[in-house]
Design an enzyme around this catalytic site. Structure first.
Site, PDB file in Angstrom:
ATOM      1  N   SER A  81      -6.813 -22.536  27.209  1.00  0.00           N
ATOM      2  CA  SER A  81      -7.080 -23.705  26.662  1.00  0.00           C
ATOM      3  C   SER A  81      -7.044 -25.044  27.747  1.00  0.00           C
ATOM      4  O   SER A  81      -6.408 -24.665  28.931  1.00  0.00           O
ATOM      5  CB  SER A  81      -5.813 -24.009  25.587  1.00  0.00           C
ATOM      6  OG  SER A  81      -4.963 -24.333  26.361  1.00  0.00           O
ATOM      7  N   LYS A  82      -7.643 -26.016  27.059  1.00  0.00           N
ATOM      8  CA  LYS A  82      -7.334 -27.098  27.936  1.00  0.00           C
ATOM      9  C   LYS A  82      -5.970 -27.560  28.647  1.00  0.00           C
ATOM     10  O   LYS A  82      -5.744 -28.020  29.788  1.00  0.00           O
ATOM     11  CB  LYS A  82      -7.763 -28.623  27.528  1.00  0.00           C
ATOM     12  CG  LYS A  82      -7.871 -29.741  27.967  1.00  0.00           C
ATOM     13  CD  LYS A  82      -8.714 -30.794  27.052  1.00  0.00           C
ATOM     14  CE  LYS A  82      -8.506 -32.157  27.782  1.00  0.00           C
ATOM     15  NZ  LYS A  82      -8.169 -33.382  27.035  1.00  0.00           N
ATOM     16  N   ARG A  83      -5.110 -27.317  27.780  1.00  0.00           N
ATOM     17  CA  ARG A  83      -3.529 -27.405  28.242  1.00  0.00           C
ATOM     18  C   ARG A  83      -3.227 -26.613  29.363  1.00  0.00           C
ATOM     19  O   ARG A  83      -2.463 -26.937  30.220  1.00  0.00           O
ATOM     20  CB  ARG A  83      -2.624 -27.381  27.078  1.00  0.00           C
ATOM     21  CG  ARG A  83      -2.563 -28.625  26.355  1.00  0.00           C
ATOM     22  CD  ARG A  83      -1.252 -28.763  25.286  1.00  0.00           C
ATOM     23  NE  ARG A  83      -0.183 -28.540  26.428  1.00  0.00           N
ATOM     24  CZ  ARG A  83       0.963 -27.602  25.686  1.00  0.00           C
ATOM     25  NH1 ARG A  83       1.058 -27.047  24.649  1.00  0.00           N
ATOM     26  NH2 ARG A  83       2.135 -27.472  26.209  1.00  0.00           N
TER      27      ARG A  83
END
Ligand code: GLU
Length: 506
Positions: free
Chosen positions: A261-263
């Site tokens: 994910s982006k995180r």
């Protein structure tokens, strides 16, 4: 044989994640391998999720990577337009075709009623599914008299058109990567195909367009696998030949658990987008070469069946096959992406790297030499091996342009002894007298001085490196001296004597 036609069909809801870019790449490779067409179709039927600039971003990302589409927005082919919003008028007749054949029905249930059912089921520990189980108890054209349906439509009531999932069937699905799968139709819900605002849902628009655009292979992410049963049924209901399907494995977090994910990127300090988007950096901005990005993406989920890791786009095209795409998720390794960039950096010639280095130098130094292409190529040649990005060149080579502004403390302590100033003062004469000022000449002159004075090599070369570089690292010292020239070398020796002086006097 029919011409291979594949499509990349992103929804412009934000930037392209590298997973999306990999989907585009695999489509591109498959198309090119089979002499086919790679189509870009923008799936923008959901206006609520539309994000300004996302389409442009997608096009730019594909172009930056060097996998341009053959047909798409702005590159009209025989099957346009390529934005679903511009094809809006076409979908209704297809929804009606399904209604006429008894494969779809009107449903008037309000969002509130559906929400009530959902919550009610939840409380009982069940899941509400709009299908054979309850469709006759709900507000739709299957449960109503035809006159009532007509009346509601005439009154302009809000409706959706739902697919009528046939009961008690075993739906046999085929995926090029996963093989055969069977699904019990009774577990499926009657998905919405069309809304009263005149817009189709993703499912209807996607099937209709794949059919109209004569798509032969649908290659997309694993997250679309649950939609495959519906899609297959839609093809059957229309009486159309379905394309072949291939669902690509997920790209997993560096830990191997869960979807990347982006995180994860924010936490691990690596980009998950090809190009920067708002506050998130991209592979391009981080200094990755597009070839390196394509190369590492290709090996996320596909394996060539050999040990080969470095592939040009041409080689990838030749070796790619859906049979060699794995079923299981591909672990993303940020260190490996850097390894690829390092490899591609080594493959580039120093002179090819000069322009990019110059851009950085402009912001860093006003040294005259930073404008000399020949000099820059020589510098790059000497430091490239230790660099992963062009941006590494400056910290690795600053001393080729400027005298050190400070000296590394530890290096000073280790190298600068009581007798060092005297040795350096003598060395100044040697350097001054060296002519021609070449690495070879310097080496023989300085070595002679060392032997004549009964000194050790380290005792002279250590401090000299400190003076010239500011630290104990860097390439071959005689080479550096030759490049910076006599005047600069003497200047650096003088300022070091002034600044460092005698370690015990002070
Ligand atoms: N619009 C879908 C997406 O955003 C396309 C899925 C497909 O390729 O069928 O990924």
């Amino acid at each position: 044989m029919t011409k291979v036609r594949v499509r990349f069909a992103p929804s412009p809801t934000g930037p392209l994640h590298i997973g999306g870019l990999r989907t585009a790449l695999f489509n591109y490779l498959f198309a090119k391998k089979h002499g086919g067409d790679f189509v870009l179709r923008i799936e923008d039927t959901d206006q609520n999720r539309y994000v300004e600039g996302a389409e442009d971003y997608i096009v730019q990302a594909l172009n930056w990577c060097g996998i341009p589409f053959d047909e798409g927005p702005g590159k009209e082919g025989a099957f346009g337009p390529y934005r679903q919003s511009e094809r809006k008028g076409r979908y209704k007749e297809f929804a009606q075709q399904l209604m006429a054949k008894g494969h779809a029905y009107y449903a008037f249930d309000t969002p509130e009623t559906l929400d009530f059912h959902r919550k009610d089921h939840e409380q009982k520990g069940k899941t509400f599914i709009y299908n054979w189980h309850n469709r006759l108890k709900l507000d739709n054209s299957l449960s109503m008299m035809p006159e009532e349906v007509e009346q509601r439509l005439a009154q302009g009531a809000d409706y959706v058109i739902r697919f009528l999932t046939p009961p008690d069937q075993t739906i046999v699905l085929h995926d090029e990567i996963r093989g055969q799968m069977e699904i019990d139709s009774n577990i499926l819900d009657d998905k919405v195909l069309f809304k009263s605002d005149g817009m189709p849902t993703y499912h209807l628009a996607n099937i209709v367009d794949d059919h109209l655009m004569q798509i032969t292979h649908v290659i997309r992410g694993e997250e679309w696998l649950p939609s495959l049963a519906l899609h297959q049924q839609l093809y059957d209901a229309f009486g159309w030949q379905a394309p072949a399907f291939a669902h690509l494995p997920l790209i997993m977090k560096p830990t191997g658990k869960g979807k990347l994910s982006k995180r994860d990127g924010e936490k691990g300090g690596f980009p998950v987008f090809p190009l920067a988007w708002q506050t998130s950096s991209g592979y391009r901005e981080e200094g990755f070469f597009p070839e390196a990005v394509l190369n590492f993406l290709a090996l996320l989920g596909w394996n060539p069946g050999t040990e080969q890791e470095l592939f040009t786009l041409k080689e990838l095209t030749e070796s790619f096959s859906l049979e060699r795409v794995n079923k299981s998720g591909a672990r993303f390794d940020p260190e490996k992406t850097k390894w690829y960039n390092h490899q591609y950096l080594q493959q580039k010639s120093a002179s090819d790297l000069v322009p990019a280095f110059k851009v950085i130098l402009k912001q860093r130094t006003s040294a005259q030499r930073a404008l000399d292409d020949g000099y820059l190529a020589q510098v790059i040649e000497l430091v490239k091996e230790r660099a992963t990005f062009v941006s590494d060149f400056w910290p690795l080579s600053q001393f080729f342009f400027e005298a050190p502004s400070m000296y590394d403390d530890k290096a000073v302590q280790k190298q600068w002894k009581e007798d060092t100033p005297t040795i350096i003062a003598q060395l100044v004469n040697i350097v001054r007298g060296t002519d021609p000022f070449t690495a070879a000449q310097l080496e023989s002159g300085i070595k002679e001085f060392i032997t004549e004075n009964g000194l050790s090599f380290g005792k002279v070369m250590g401090p000299l490196r400190l003076i010239i570089v500011g630290d104990l690292k860097g390439p071959h010292l005689f080479q550096i001296l030759e490049m910076i020239g006599k005047q600069d070398a003497l200047h650096r020796m003088e300022i070091a004597l002034q600044r460092l002086g005698n370690p015990n006097e002070e």
